[in-house]
Scaffold this motif. Structure first.
Motif, PDB file in Angstrom:
ATOM      1  N   ARG A  25      71.656  13.211  22.617  1.00  0.00           N
ATOM      2  CA  ARG A  25      70.804  12.289  23.385  1.00  0.00           C
ATOM      3  C   ARG A  25      69.592  11.857  22.564  1.00  0.00           C
ATOM      4  N   ALA A  26      69.055  12.757  21.753  1.00  0.00           N
ATOM      5  CA  ALA A  26      67.940  12.395  20.877  1.00  0.00           C
ATOM      6  C   ALA A  26      68.388  11.336  19.874  1.00  0.00           C
ATOM      7  N   ALA A  27      69.577  11.488  19.324  1.00  0.00           N
ATOM      8  CA  ALA A  27      70.102  10.517  18.364  1.00  0.00           C
ATOM      9  C   ALA A  27      70.235   9.143  19.008  1.00  0.00           C
ATOM     10  N   GLU A  28      70.697   9.112  20.246  1.00  0.00           N
ATOM     11  CA  GLU A  28      70.816   7.833  20.956  1.00  0.00           C
ATOM     12  C   GLU A  28      69.451   7.176  21.107  1.00  0.00           C
ATOM     13  N   GLN A  29      68.450   7.951  21.495  1.00  0.00           N
ATOM     14  CA  GLN A  29      67.102   7.401  21.688  1.00  0.00           C
ATOM     15  C   GLN A  29      66.505   6.926  20.368  1.00  0.00           C
ATOM     16  N   LEU A  30      66.778   7.648  19.288  1.00  0.00           N
ATOM     17  CA  LEU A  30      66.195   7.320  17.987  1.00  0.00           C
ATOM     18  C   LEU A  30      67.035   6.319  17.194  1.00  0.00           C
ATOM     19  N   ASN A  31      68.172   5.911  17.763  1.00  0.00           N
ATOM     20  CA  ASN A  31      69.094   4.990  17.087  1.00  0.00           C
ATOM     21  C   ASN A  31      69.542   5.531  15.732  1.00  0.00           C
ATOM     22  N   ARG A  32      69.901   6.798  15.736  1.00  0.00           N
ATOM     23  CA  ARG A  32      70.410   7.458  14.536  1.00  0.00           C
ATOM     24  C   ARG A  32      71.675   8.220  14.926  1.00  0.00           C
ATOM     25  N   THR A  33      72.369   8.721  13.936  1.00  0.00           N
ATOM     26  CA  THR A  33      73.523   9.565  14.233  1.00  0.00           C
ATOM     27  C   THR A  33      73.036  10.958  14.584  1.00  0.00           C
ATOM     28  N   GLN A  34      73.883  11.698  15.286  1.00  0.00           N
ATOM     29  CA  GLN A  34      73.545  13.076  15.637  1.00  0.00           C
ATOM     30  C   GLN A  34      73.351  13.901  14.368  1.00  0.00           C
ATOM     31  N   ALA A  35      74.182  13.649  13.368  1.00  0.00           N
ATOM     32  CA  ALA A  35      74.073  14.391  12.104  1.00  0.00           C
ATOM     33  C   ALA A  35      72.735  14.122  11.414  1.00  0.00           C
ATOM     34  N   ALA A  36      72.270  12.876  11.465  1.00  0.00           N
ATOM     35  CA  ALA A  36      70.993  12.530  10.835  1.00  0.00           C
ATOM     36  C   ALA A  36      69.831  13.229  11.528  1.00  0.00           C
ATOM     37  N   VAL A  37      69.851  13.267  12.854  1.00  0.00           N
ATOM     38  CA  VAL A  37      68.787  13.939  13.608  1.00  0.00           C
ATOM     39  C   VAL A  37      68.823  15.438  13.340  1.00  0.00           C
ATOM     40  N   SER A  38      70.012  16.007  13.320  1.00  0.00           N
ATOM     41  CA  SER A  38      70.159  17.432  13.032  1.00  0.00           C
ATOM     42  C   SER A  38      69.611  17.761  11.646  1.00  0.00           C
ATOM     43  N   LEU A  39      69.897  16.911  10.673  1.00  0.00           N
ATOM     44  CA  LEU A  39      69.396  17.117   9.320  1.00  0.00           C
ATOM     45  C   LEU A  39      67.874  17.002   9.268  1.00  0.00           C
ATOM     46  N   GLN A  40      67.299  16.055  10.016  1.00  0.00           N
ATOM     47  CA  GLN A  40      65.838  15.924  10.040  1.00  0.00           C
ATOM     48  C   GLN A  40      65.180  17.181  10.597  1.00  0.00           C
ATOM     49  N   VAL A  41      65.731  17.723  11.677  1.00  0.00           N
ATOM     50  CA  VAL A  41      65.170  18.943  12.268  1.00  0.00           C
ATOM     51  C   VAL A  41      65.335  20.106  11.291  1.00  0.00           C
ATOM     52  N   LYS A  42      66.487  20.188  10.640  1.00  0.00           N
ATOM     53  CA  LYS A  42      66.707  21.250   9.657  1.00  0.00           C
ATOM     54  C   LYS A  42      65.696  21.145   8.511  1.00  0.00           C
ATOM     55  N   ARG A  43      65.448  19.922   8.026  1.00  0.00           N
ATOM     56  CA  ARG A  43      64.466  19.729   6.957  1.00  0.00           C
ATOM     57  C   ARG A  43      63.075  20.156   7.407  1.00  0.00           C
ATOM     58  N   LEU A  44      62.713  19.832   8.653  1.00  0.00           N
ATOM     59  CA  LEU A  44      61.408  20.241   9.181  1.00  0.00           C
ATOM     60  C   LEU A  44      61.323  21.766   9.244  1.00  0.00           C
ATOM     61  N   GLU A  45      62.363  22.406   9.770  1.00  0.00           N
ATOM     62  CA  GLU A  45      62.368  23.871   9.856  1.00  0.00           C
ATOM     63  C   GLU A  45      62.250  24.502   8.467  1.00  0.00           C
ATOM     64  N   GLU A  46      62.934  23.934   7.491  1.00  0.00           N
ATOM     65  CA  GLU A  46      62.834  24.455   6.124  1.00  0.00           C
ATOM     66  C   GLU A  46      61.435  24.260   5.558  1.00  0.00           C
ATOM     67  N   ARG A  47      60.864  23.100   5.839  1.00  0.00           N
ATOM     68  CA  ARG A  47      59.538  22.782   5.307  1.00  0.00           C
ATOM     69  C   ARG A  47      58.479  23.733   5.859  1.00  0.00           C
ATOM     70  N   ILE A  48      58.574  24.058   7.146  1.00  0.00           N
ATOM     71  CA  ILE A  48      57.556  24.943   7.749  1.00  0.00           C
ATOM     72  C   ILE A  48      58.014  26.402   7.799  1.00  0.00           C
ATOM     73  N   GLU A  49      59.230  26.638   7.301  1.00  0.00           N
ATOM     74  CA  GLU A  49      59.794  27.993   7.226  1.00  0.00           C
ATOM     75  C   GLU A  49      59.786  28.693   8.579  1.00  0.00           C
ATOM     76  N   THR A  50      60.215  27.954   9.606  1.00  0.00           N
ATOM     77  CA  THR A  50      60.233  28.473  10.970  1.00  0.00           C
ATOM     78  C   THR A  50      61.420  27.887  11.722  1.00  0.00           C
ATOM     79  N   ILE A  51      62.118  28.715  12.480  1.00  0.00           N
ATOM     80  CA  ILE A  51      63.207  28.242  13.333  1.00  0.00           C
ATOM     81  C   ILE A  51      62.580  27.709  14.621  1.00  0.00           C
ATOM     82  N   LEU A  52      62.870  26.444  14.944  1.00  0.00           N
ATOM     83  CA  LEU A  52      62.264  25.802  16.114  1.00  0.00           C
ATOM     84  C   LEU A  52      63.192  25.773  17.328  1.00  0.00           C
ATOM     85  N   PHE A  53      64.510  25.824  17.076  1.00  0.00           N
ATOM     86  CA  PHE A  53      65.491  25.764  18.166  1.00  0.00           C
ATOM     87  C   PHE A  53      66.491  26.897  18.058  1.00  0.00           C
ATOM     88  N   ARG A  54      66.958  27.354  19.228  1.00  0.00           N
ATOM     89  CA  ARG A  54      68.135  28.204  19.326  1.00  0.00           C
ATOM     90  C   ARG A  54      69.271  27.260  19.684  1.00  0.00           C
TER      91      ARG A  54
END
Length: 108
Positions: A25-54
């Protein structure tokens, strides 16, 4: 130790996933693919060295760290919008609607 730079696009993806509790649903709102949104969140988690989602196949939920980070991410994005509006001469505008129960909204 250097402090990581927080990319507004990564923060925006995180906030929308957190609000929707769904990468799809986030991908739909952001007009991106689900994979792209997942990768963005993964990059953010790596950058801050913290898991944000279960994550599971059925659910996405914020971790305790994710809940706290969501407050800051929203604030950073709001300040970013205000700063751009200020230098570009644009005013933040719109309508505000207030819902009031009939008991409080009538005259006697």
């Amino acid at each position: 130790m250097s402090i990581p730079n927080l990319d507004p696009d990564l923060l925006r993806a995180f906030v929308v996933v957190a609000e929707r509790l769904s990468f799809t649903r986030a991908a739909e709102q952001l007009n991106r693919t689900q994979a792209a949104v997942s990768l963005q969140v993964k990059r953010l988690e790596e950058r801050i060295e913290t898991i944000l989602f279960r994550r599971s196949t059925a659910r996405v939920e914020l971790t305790a760290a994710g809940e706290g980070f969501l407050i800051d991410a929203r604030r950073i994005l709001a300040l970013n919008e205000q700063a751009i509006a200020r230098v570009s001469g644009q005013q933040v505008g719109g309508q505000v609607r207030i819902g009031v129960m009939e008991d409080y909204g009538t005259k006697i």
